[in-house]
Design an enzyme around this catalytic site. Structure first.
Site, PDB file in Angstrom:
ATOM      1  N   HIS A 434     -10.579  55.865  67.115  1.00 18.51           N
ATOM      2  CA  HIS A 434     -11.569  56.535  67.958  1.00 18.51           C
ATOM      3  C   HIS A 434     -12.734  55.608  68.286  1.00 18.51           C
ATOM      4  O   HIS A 434     -13.123  55.453  69.449  1.00 18.51           O
ATOM      5  CB  HIS A 434     -12.058  57.799  67.228  1.00 18.51           C
ATOM      6  CG  HIS A 434     -13.097  58.550  67.971  1.00 18.51           C
ATOM      7  ND1 HIS A 434     -14.451  58.358  67.787  1.00 18.51           N
ATOM      8  CD2 HIS A 434     -12.979  59.470  68.956  1.00 18.51           C
ATOM      9  CE1 HIS A 434     -15.102  59.158  68.599  1.00 18.51           C
ATOM     10  NE2 HIS A 434     -14.243  59.843  69.323  1.00 18.51           N
ATOM     11  N   CYS A 799      -1.189  53.359  80.210  1.00 18.40           N
ATOM     12  CA  CYS A 799      -2.632  53.542  80.011  1.00 18.40           C
ATOM     13  C   CYS A 799      -3.050  53.384  78.557  1.00 18.40           C
ATOM     14  O   CYS A 799      -4.160  53.729  78.206  1.00 18.40           O
ATOM     15  CB  CYS A 799      -3.072  54.888  80.572  1.00 18.40           C
ATOM     16  SG  CYS A 799      -2.281  56.281  79.759  1.00 18.40           S
TER      17      CYS A 799
END
Ligand code: PEP
Ligand code: MG
Length: 860
Positions: A434, A799
Site C-alpha cells: 500500500h 496496469c
C-alpha cells in the site's frame, strides 16, 4: 630475444595515420592506434607518433629496435629528442585491441638526462616542471624495469624536497640498488619503458584481472611512441578536456590545463581551467571536441598538449556512459546538427536516465552515516524530521516542516500522512504494498520493508540495533537506492533539461505501445497528462475513500440493516459523483479506465476498538479475515453487496452525462476487479449495463462506454477467452497476478524471502518490480491469445506496477499488448522504454539496427 620480435625493422613501425592505409585494424594497432588514425582522417591535429603493432610490441624492449623507433619519431617531427633546437621528449603508451581495465600506465618524459637538462630548461624557461616529471619517470622505471625495491625509491622521495636533489638522489638510488644505472640514451630509456610496461601487463595479478573480465589472460598489447614537444611554459602545457559540462549536460569544453611537461602519473597539482589556455588554442580544442562528438556520436574526451599556443591531441575517446544530463542534451544536439536521426537519439538514452532527471537526488559526500536500508519503492530523495504517525506528519507539514513518515506499514487511513510527508519509510511491505503504491502515485520518495528498523509509535521512538531515533531527529532518504541516512544530506532538485521534451516526443513517434497512467483523482491525472500519458489506465475507486472519507465506505460495509446500507450508499454515490466530475473534466476526450471498488477488508475495516459503535465493532470482528488479500475483495464484494457496483456506475455515468452537455466526452472504460469466474464478470456486467440503461432513461443521454475485466488471478488468465465473451477489454493486474502465480505475498515476500533469495542467486530481481517472463508473462501470453481468439481486436493493457519498468515494457511490446499504465512519475520512462522496445523488435525482424519501419497503430 629471437624470432620476428627481434628482427623488427623500421618498416614494422606504423606512423600515426598510416594504419588503415596499410590494411591494419585494432588487432594490430590496438585501440589507440585506430583512434589516432581516425583523428588524422578527421583533419584534427595529432602529436607525431608511431605504433609498434601487437605482434612486434616486445621487440621494443631491445635497445636497437628502440633506437630505430626514436629515429623514426625524430624524422616525423623534424626534431631531436632532447636536442638543442626545439627539442622533443618521448612518451610510451600501451593499448589493447579491445576495451580492458588495467592497462599499464603511460611513461612520459623519456629522453631526459642530466646532460640535456640545460637545453630543455632553456626551451621551457624554468626547470621545476622537468624535475617533477622526471622524478615520476625515474621512480616508475627504477622499480618496474631496473628492479629497485619500491621502499628505497619511496625513501628518496620522502627525504628530498628540493626538486633537483630529488632527481639526482633517485638516479643514485637506481645506480646503487638497480640492475644497472639509469641510462642517458633516449633509445635505452625507451626500451626500459617498454620492458616495464610489458612486465606489468604480464604479472599473474594482471592476467587474473583479465580473466575476470572474460578476456584471454595472454591478450596482447600494441605500444605507441609519441613525441612530446617542448615549449615555453607560459604558452605550453598539457591536460585533458571533455566536450560537455557534467552539471548542465550542455556543450562546453571542460577540463584542466597544466603548464610545463607531461608527467607519467597524475600531475601533483590541480592545474588551471581551460580558460587559461594560451592564444587561440582554446578555440581549436573546442573545434576538435565538437568534431569528435559529431563523428563518434557521443561525449568526447581528449588528452591534449599545447606547444607555443598550438594544440595537438595525444588521445581521444568517446564516453559510452555519460551522465543523464549529458546523454539527453547530447542526443538532442546531435539530431540538431544532423549527426544522428531522432530514432537513434531515442535509442541512445537509457530509460533509467529519464527517471534520474525527473526526481530529486541526494548530494552525498561519503561521510553520511547509514541508518538502514530497505527496498527502493518510489524514486526521489528528501531530508526531513522523523514523524511516527500520519497525524503528526499532517500537523508538522501544514506548518511547512519537511517530514519523513516512519511507520510499520500504511493503510488507507494513512494516505493524508503519506501525501503530506516529504518521504515515507516503512519497516514492512514490498514494492507493491500500500505505502509503495500510494507514494508512487503521489510522487513521494519511499523506502519500504526496512526490516532492521523497529517503530514504536507509542514510545515515540524507532530503533535500529542499539541506535534510537526520536521524533524530530532528521534523516535523509533515497528512494532510488533504498538507503536511509542519519542527518540532513543535501538534496539536488530535479532539473530535467528542456531537450527532454523533444526527445520524448521522438520516442512517442517511434513507439507502438500506448502509455497511460494510474491516477485516482484530478490532480494526479493532470500531472500524468503533463508527463505525456495518453489516458488513465487505472483509476482505483477505493482510493477515493482514503483518509477522512474512509467512513463512507466503512458505513457501507458495516451497515446493520438494509436501510442503513442504502443511506450509506447514497452518501457514497454523492461523493463518487463529485470525484468523477472532477476527474473526467481533466481527462477530457482521452480514454479513462475506472475500476469499480476493490476494497480488501483489512484496509477498510476499523482497527479493533476503533469502530463507531459496539454493533459496528462486532460486525467488524465478524468480517475480519485471516487472509484478506484472498478474501472478500474485488468483484466478490459486489456479488455480496448487490447495490455497490450499480451505485458506483450510476455516479460515473451521470457525471459523464453532465459533462457531455458541455462537450466533454471522455472515452469511458468500466473495469471489474479480481475476477476469477466468468460468471462473476457476467453478473457485474449486468449490473453496470442496467445502470447505464437507467441513466439513459433518466437523462436521455446514452453513455458510450466499454466494459472490461482485470486479469489478476491465474484462473482469469486461463479463462480469458470466456471473460472476453463479456469484456471489451482486459487489463492485466500484475501485482495480484504475480502474487497469486508465485504464491508470494505482495506485502511481505520481498524483505523476508526475496532478499535472501537474491543473495543465494535464486531470484535476482523482484517479480513485483520486473514482470516475470517465464511464469506471469506466460500467463499473460496465454490470456492474450485466448481472448483474441474469442474477440479479435480486444484491447489489452497492463496496469500493475511493472508497467513503468523498462524490461517489463519490452515484454509487453513482445506480447503485443495495446498499452501499459503506470504511476504518473514513471510515464516518461515508459514512453522511452516503449520506443526502445519497438526499436529492438524492428531490428530483430529486419536483422538490423531498427532505424527502419514505422508502426504506431493500435495505441491506447
Ligand atoms: C494489480 O493487482 O496489478 C492492480 C493493478 O491492482 P491493485 O494494485 O490495486 O491490487
Ligand atoms: Mg489488484
Amino acid at each position: 630475444m629471437s624470432g620476428p620480435a627481434a628482427s623488427a625493422t623500421k618498416e614494422a613501425f606504423v606512423p600515426y595515420g598510416q594504419g588503415r592505409a596499410r590494411g591494419l585494424g585494432a588487432s594490430s594497432l590496438g585501440r589507440h592506434g585506430i583512434q589516432m588514425d581516425d583523428l588524422m582522417a578527421l583533419g584534427l591535429p595529432v602529436v607525431p607518433g608511431l605504433t609498434v603493432p601487437l605482434p612486434e610490441a616486445e621487440s621494443l624492449c631491445e635497445p636497437a629496435v628502440a633506437r630505430r623507433a626514436v629515429e623514426l619519431v625524430e624524422s616525423l617531427t623534424g626534431r631531436r629528442v632532447g636536442g638543442e633546437d626545439r627539442p622533443i621528449l618521448l612518451r610510451l603508451v600501451a593499448s589493447a585491441p579491445v576495451p580492458v581495465a588495467g592497462l599499464p600506465p603511460d611513461v612520459a618524459c623519456l629522453g631526459l638526462s642530466l646532460a640535456n637538462l640545460p637545453q630543455l630548461t632553456a626551451a621551457i624557461g624554468r626547470d621545476r616542471d622537468l624535475f617533477d616529471a622526471w622524478a615520476t619517470t625515474l621512480r616508475s622505471l627504477g622499480e618496474h624495469a631496473l628492479g629497485v625495491p619500491a621502499e628505497e625509491l619511496e625513501e628518496v622521495l620522502l627525504d628530498h624536497t628540493d626538486r633537483r636533489e630529488r632527481a639526482e638522489a633517485l638516479l643514485a638510488a637506481i645506480a646503487e640498488h638497480g640492475e644497472r644505472s639509469f641510462p642517458a640514451d633516449p633509445a635505452e630509456q625507451l626500451s626500459l619503458a617498454a620492458t616495464a610496461m610489458l612486465a606489468r601487463w604480464a604479472t599473474p595479478r594482471a592476467r587474473r584481472a583479465r580473466r575476470t573480465q572474460l578476456l584471454p589472460d595472454d591478450l596482447g598489447l600494441a605500444l605507441h611512441v609519441q613525441a612530446l614537444r617542448i615549449g615555453p611554459w607560459e604558452r605550453s602545457g598539457h591536460g585533458t578536456a571533455g566536450s560537455r559540462d557534467p552539471e548542465t549536460g550542455g556543450f562546453r569544453p571542460t577540463g584542466r590545463f597544466f603548464r610545463g611537461v607531461r608527467h607519467s602519473a597524475g600531475t601533483p597539482h590541480e592545474g588551471e581551467p581551460l580558460e587559461a589556455l594560451p592564444g587561440g588554442s582554446g578555440a581549436l580544442l573546442e573545434h576538435a571536441l565538437m568534431t569528435l562528438e559529431r563523428h563518434g556520436r557521443g561525449m568526447a574526451t581528449v588528452e591534449y598538449e599545447i606547444r607555443d599556443g598550438e594544440p595537438a591531441l595525444l588521445s581521444a575517446q568517446i564516453e559510452r556512459r555519460p551522465n543523464a544530463h549529458v546523454t539527453v542534451r547530447l542526443a538532442h544536439d546531435l539530431v540538431g546538427a544532423g549527426a544522428m536521426s531522432p530514432r537513434a537519439a531515442v535509442r541512445s538514452v537509457d530509460p533509467g536516465h529519464v527517471q534520474e532527471l525527473l526526481h530529486p537526488q541526494l548530494r552525498l559526500t561519503g561521510d553520511e552515516r547509514m541508518l538502514v536500508r530497505g527496498l527502493p519503492a518510489s524514486p526521489g530523495a528528501a531530508s526531513g524530521q522523523v514523524v511516527l504517525s500520519s497525524a503528526r506528519a499532517v500537523e508538522l507539514a501544514a506548518g511547512g516542516t519537511p517530514v519523513v513518515l516512519m511507520i510499520a506499514e500504511t493503510t488507507p487511513a494513512d494516505v493524508p500522512g503519506i501525501v503530506a510527508a516529504s518521504a515515507v519509510l516503512t519497516t514492512n511491505g514490498g514494492l507493491a504494498s500500500h505505502a509503495a503504491v500510494v507514494a508512487r502515485g503521489a510522487g513521494r520518495p519511499a523506502v519500504c520493508g526496512a526490516s532492521a528498523l523497529t517503530v514504536d509509535s507509542a514510545a515515540g521512538t524507532a530503533t535500529v540495533g542499539d541506535l534510537v531515533i526520536e521524533e524530530g531527529d532528521v534523516v535523509s532518504l533515497d528512494g532510488r537506492t533504498g538507503m536511509v541516512y542519519l542527518g540532513a544530506a543535501g538534496v539536488r532538485a530535479a532539473r530535467p533539461p528542456a531537450e527532454l521534451t523533444a526527445l520524448l516526443g521522438w520516442a512517442d513517434d517511434a513507439r507502438r505501445l500506448g502509455v497511460r497512467a494510474n491516477a485516482d483523482n484530478a490532480p494526479d491525472a493532470e500531472k500524468a497528462f503533463e508527463l505525456g500519458a495518453e489516458g488513465i489506465g487505472l483509476c482505483r475507486t477505493e482510493h477515493q475513500f482514503l483518509g477522512p472519507r474512509l467512513g463512507l465506505i466503512r458505513e457501507v460495509i458495516l451497515a446493520g440493516d438494509e436501510a442503513g446500507r442504502q443511506a450509506a450508499l447514497a452518501e457514497l454515490a454523492k461523493a463518487q459523483h463529485e470525484d468523477f466530475l472532477e476527474l473526467l473534466a481533466v481527462v477530457g476526450d482521452r480514454p479513462v479506465t475506472v475500476r469499480l471498488l476493490d476494497a480488501p477488508m483489512h484496509e477498510f475495516l476499523p482497527a479493533p476498538g476503533e469502530a463507531g459503535s459496539k454493533e459496528q465493532e462486532e460486525r467488524a470482528a465478524a468480517l475480519r479475515e485471516i487472509n484478506p488479500m484472498l478474501g472478500v475483495r474485488g468483484v466478490r464484494l459486489a456479488v455480496l453487496h448487490e447495490r455497490l457496483y450499480p451505485t458506483q456506475a450510476d455516479a460515473l455515468f451521470s457525471a459523464w452525462a453532465e459533462l457531455a452537455r458541455d462537450g466533454i466526452r471522455p472515452r469511458l472504460e468500466v473495469m471489474v476487479p479480481l475476477v476469477s469466474l466468468p460468471e462473476e464478470l457476467a453478473l457485474a456486467a449486468r449490473q453496470v449495463r442496467a445502470a447505464a440503461d437507467e441513466i439513459a432513461a433518466r437523462t436521455g443521454v446514452t453513455v458510450p462506454y466499454r466494459l472490461g475485466s482485470m486479469v489478476e488471478t491465474p484462473r482469469a488468465a486461463l479463462l480469458a477467452g470466456r471473460l472476453a465473451e463479456h469484456a471489451e477489454f482486459l487489463s492485466f493486474g500484475t501485482n495480484d497476478l504475480t502474487q497469486l502465480t508465485y504464491g508470494f505475498s505482495r506485502d511481505d515476500i520481498e524483505r523476508r524471502v526475496l532478499v535472501p533469495y537474491a543473495e543465494l542467486g535464486l531470484c535476482t530481481t523482484s517479480p513485483f518490480a520486473t514482470l516475470d517472463p517465464d511464469g506471469v508473462g506466460a500467463l499473460v501470453e496465454i490470456a492474450a491469445e485466448r481472448a483474441r481468439a474469442v474477440r479479435p481486436g480486444i484491447k489489452l493493457g497492463l496496469c500493475g506496477e511493472q508497467g513503468g519498468d523498462p524490461e517489463s515494457v519490452a515484454l509487453c511490446e513482445r506480447l503485443k499488448l495495446d498499452y501499459v499504465s503506470c504511476s504518473p512519475q514513471r510515464v516518461p520512462v515508459a514512453r522511452l522504454a516503449a520506443a526502445h522496445a519497438c526499436a529492438s523488435e524492428e531490428s530483430e525482424e529486419s536483422g538490423e539496427s531498427g532505424e527502419s519501419g514505422e508502426s504506431r497503430g493500435g495505441r491506447s
